[in-house]
Design an enzyme around this catalytic site. Structure first.
Site, PDB file in Angstrom:
ATOM      1  N   ALA A   1      -7.846   6.321  -8.341  1.00 27.79           N
ATOM      2  CA  ALA A   1      -7.393   7.265  -9.371  1.00 27.79           C
ATOM      3  C   ALA A   1      -6.398   6.566 -10.297  1.00 27.79           C
ATOM      4  CB  ALA A   1      -6.760   8.481  -8.710  1.00 27.79           C
TER       5      ALA A   1
ATOM      6  N   GLY B   1      -6.896  13.634  -7.110  1.00 29.89           N
ATOM      7  CA  GLY B   1      -6.617  12.582  -6.116  1.00 29.89           C
ATOM      8  C   GLY B   1      -5.476  11.721  -6.629  1.00 29.89           C
ATOM      9  N   ALA B   2      -4.833  11.038  -5.707  1.00 30.40           N
ATOM     10  CA  ALA B   2      -3.671  10.238  -6.112  1.00 30.40           C
ATOM     11  C   ALA B   2      -3.693   8.861  -5.467  1.00 30.40           C
ATOM     12  CB  ALA B   2      -2.383  10.984  -5.739  1.00 30.40           C
TER      13      ALA B   2
ATOM     14  N   CYS C   1      -3.482 -14.509  -7.458  1.00 28.77           N
ATOM     15  CA  CYS C   1      -3.849 -13.951  -6.154  1.00 28.77           C
ATOM     16  C   CYS C   1      -5.082 -14.650  -5.566  1.00 28.77           C
ATOM     17  CB  CYS C   1      -4.071 -12.445  -6.250  1.00 28.77           C
ATOM     18  SG  CYS C   1      -5.231 -11.989  -7.524  1.00 28.77           S
TER      19      CYS C   1
ATOM     20  N   GLU D   1     -13.632 -12.454 -15.930  1.00 23.99           N
ATOM     21  CA  GLU D   1     -12.434 -11.581 -16.024  1.00 23.99           C
ATOM     22  C   GLU D   1     -11.423 -12.222 -16.989  1.00 23.99           C
ATOM     23  OE1 GLU D   1      -9.314 -12.179 -14.591  1.00 23.99           O
ATOM     24  OE2 GLU D   1      -9.642 -13.858 -13.237  1.00 23.99           O
TER      25      GLU D   1
END
Lengths: 422, 301
Positions: free
Chosen positions: A195, A190-191, A50, A114
């Protein structure tokens, strides 16, 4: 050294251009196939993530030019080259090696250190191997890059500290409170994306008893289904808070959803059991005063961001050590490659001289019929010494030249002078 | 074998001191070889400690193990050191030694100060009870010390988490849950061990009294009543934890383990500085001249 790289990354190109030039795994496989049709003698490995699209190419003689590679990348996506040309960059020879090593070791990543990139480099290399677009130069370069990434990971702590809010929340805080997660009641309020990202880290840590609560039960159900969790209606929030050990809250609410008074109401039923609250919402979902209650460890997004920044700074401090490893490895790799490149010419030069020596020696020995065995041996040894002495200096100079970062063209000159052909 | 027979307290004390310094060095710098060095010195310390105890047992003329206060402390230090070596191997990245090794060294130093105490004489008939008494109290001391170390670690970790300080790569501690579990278990197990120790002491004195009615139970011996206080504290704490749910978790348990350790220090201080029938100083009027273990021999009227 005929390795080169043309591509774009988050350093040079906007996200729009990166998106346009990105390759899915299937597209990458097709692109490598097309590359082989267009440049049958050139090696290629395509790395597309990406944050970057980079095409590494190599050839023992006359590789495709940078412009041809750039044209190949753009034309595969049906993009006119001028539209993206300014956002592409290129590296050749030692620069390309150094860049590849830096990419694999995650020094060139958007989030330095990373861990995903090394796997992506390996996948790109594996794909090129399976499509037979690799060759001796790309094999050596990519295998060395993976080794360098491993060395940087082992000898520095550049990968150690987490830098995303969700990973810090779980690993640097929740993990310090709970020894294990499989027997903990985890409540996700929360969704949304945050989350879900936190849920991913929790599941990686072994969390099994997961409950999702959201104002929209449908969204809660959707998220719960993806993570084998249980979805519960918003009205159950207090009851769920009473039972919870770990709470992740990431709603889009404009004001706190759980005030101190709400917590006081359930406090007695909790018997001061440890409660870890990761409040990842902005504005905060939990009244900060709850963090003062007995047994409660409450972390807001600001607390976590501070840790993220500290971890990022700690990674940056490891940068020089990692860079030193990359410099060292890149120099060694390039030197080995040059030695390898000059070795066939040196071998051919010696073979040519030996051949000349043998012909002249044979002619001389045929004329010296009276010479005894000892004299003949002396003559053979004298010819050998002569050839060795003549070749000694040029070969030493050639080897020294191979060590230098910039060739002085001695190999090519030698090939032309002695008409040495591959 | 000659080299092994020359092992002294200094050998293993020095090894433990080196390990402690290595553990403390975590606070300042990272090192790739420290973990191995640390384990190597800890294992060396434990090995020399073990050889020392074996040599002492072979040389001793006493009829039972743990026959003097000095032995008792050195064995207690050995058990604690063994626990440390196990934990250091199982949790190599955590700085457990910073909290455990000072206790090990403190026990060895205390043993050094008790070197002049006369051994506890024990008749063959009472040897089993004396051993049970000594072992239970020894293990109780170890467990209380372990609980104390876990309690301090809990409070340090709790403070760090409350202040929201980032996790330190150099100075790592176990999770609160793990420390909480160790604290809770230390309280219950030490209460059980001390109960066994005190009860076996009562049995010893009863047997002595039957054998010789001039021997009375040493109620006034400071070591006996301070040990009794420690036991009462541990039993009270265990009952408190059983009936009051919030007392089973969190900082309360850590504070209770610190309290237990304070009682233990009181017992040890009494042993060092107050006159006692439990293996007194030579020439002391409190049974030491006889070298009597009051639990085994009692105090003559």
């Amino acid at each position: 050294m005929k390795l080169q790289m043309v591509g774009c990354s988050h350093h040079t190109a906007s996200v729009e251009v990166r998106e346009r030039l990105a390759f899915s795994p299937q597209q990458a496989a097709d692109a490598l196939q097309r590359w082989q049709q267009l440049f049958p003698h050139a090696e290629a490995v395509l790395l597309s993530t990406c944050n970057r699209t980079e095409l590494y190419t190599a050839a023992s003689e006359s590789p495709p030019s940078h412009h041809e590679v750039a044209e190949f990348l753009a034309s595969f996506h049906n993009i006119p080259l001028p539209e993206v040309f300014d956002e592409l960059f290129e590296q050749s020879g030692e620069g390309a090696v150094r860049h590849l090593f830096g990419v694999a070791a995650s020094l060139d990543s958007m989030v330095v250190g990373e861990g995903q990139i090394v796997a992506q480099v390996k996948q790109a290399y594996d794909l090129a191997c399976s499509r037979r677009s690799t060759g001796p130069i790309t094999h050596d370069a990519f295998q060395a890059a993976l080794r360098v990434a491993k060395r940087v990971g082992t000898e520095t702590t550049i990968h150690h500290r987490r830098v995303s809010v969700a990973s810090v929340a779980v690993a640097d805080f929740a993990r310090q409170i709970f020894e294990r997660f499989d027997n903990k009641e985890v409540l996700v309020i929360g969704a949304g994306e945050t989350a879900e990202e936190t849920l991913r880290y929790l599941v990686d840590e072994g969390a099994k008893r997961l409950t999702v609560v959201n104002r929209s039960l449908d969204r809660a159900t959707d998220l719960a289904r993806r993570w084998s969790a249980t979805a519960r209606p918003w009205s159950d929030l207090s009851a769920l808070m009473t039972a919870a050990d770990l709470v992740v809250s990431a709603t889009g609410a404009t004001e706190a959803i759980f005030a101190l008074d709400d917590f006081r109401r359930i406090e007695a039923q909790r018997f001061q059991r440890t409660l870890c609250v990761l409040d990842l919402a902005m504005p905060r979902d939990f009244d900060p005063a709850i963090g003062e209650c007995i047994g409660v460890y409450l972390y807001s997004i600001d607390d976590l961001r501070e840790t993220c920044e500290a971890n990022r700074r700690a990674r940056q401090r490891e940068w020089p050590a990692a860079e030193k490893i990359i410099d060292e490895e890149a120099s060694r790799f390039v030197s080995e490659m040059r030695h390898r490149a000059s070795a066939p010419t040196i071998q051919r030069l010696r073979a040519t001289c030996d051949e000349l020596k043998s012909v002249e020696l044979q002619r001389l020995l045929n004329k010296l019929n009276d010479a005894d065995v000892r004299d003949r041996e002396e003559i053979v040894m004298a010819f050998d010494r002569l050839v060795n002495k003549i070749l000694h200096l040029p070969m030493t100079t050639l080897r020294d030249d191979a060590e230098q970062p910039h060739h002085t063209g001695l190999i090519d000159a030698l090939k032309r002078l002695f008409q040495l052909r591959d | 074998m000659n080299a092994l027979s020359g092992i002294s307290i200094t050998c293993f004390s020095a090894s433990y001191a080196i390990v402690l310094v290595l553990e403390l060095s975590r606070l300042w710098f990272r090192s790739g070889v420290r973990g191995m060095l640390l384990l190597a010195f800890a294992a060396l310390g434990l090995f020399t400690h073990t050889v020392y105890l074996v040599n002492e047992a072979a040389r001793s003329t006493a009829s039972a193990p743990l026959s003097s206060w000095r032995d008792w402390y050195i064995v207690a230090a050995w058990v604690l050191a063994a626990v440390y070596v196990y934990l250091a191997a199982a949790h190599p990245r955590q700085s457990l030694g910073v909290f455990l090794l000072p206790l090990v060294i403190a026990l060895i130093v205390t043993a050094h100060f008790l070197a002049d105490r006369t051994p506890f004489p024990q008749s063959d008939a009472l040897r089993v009870w004396a051993t049970v008494h000594g072992m239970a109290l020894l293990l109780g001391t170890v467990v209380v010390s372990l609980g104390f170390a876990a309690g301090v670690m809990y409070l340090v970790q709790d403070r760090r988490l409350r202040l929201k300080r980032p996790l330190s790569g150099r100075f790592r501690l176990p999770s609160l849950e793990w420390l909480d579990r160790i604290n809770g278990r230390a309280l219950v197990v030490s209460a059980l061990l001390l109960s066994v120790g005190v009860l076996s002491g009562v049995v010893l004195n009863t047997l002595n009294h039957r054998r010789d009615t001039n021997i009375a139970f040493p109620w006034t011996d400071p070591v006996v009543w301070t040990s009794g206080l420690l036991l009462l504290w541990l039993v009270a704490v265990s009952i408190f934890g059983a009936v009051y749910k919030p007392a089973r978790v969190g900082r309360k348990v850590a504070y209770l383990t610190l309290g237990s350790f304070a009682f233990l220090i009181m017992v040890l201080a009494v042993l060092l500085f107050a006159p006692s029938g439990h293996g007194g100083k030579p020439g002391s009027n409190h049974g030491g001249g006889r070298g009597a273990d009051s639990s085994a021999e009692g105090i003559r009227r």
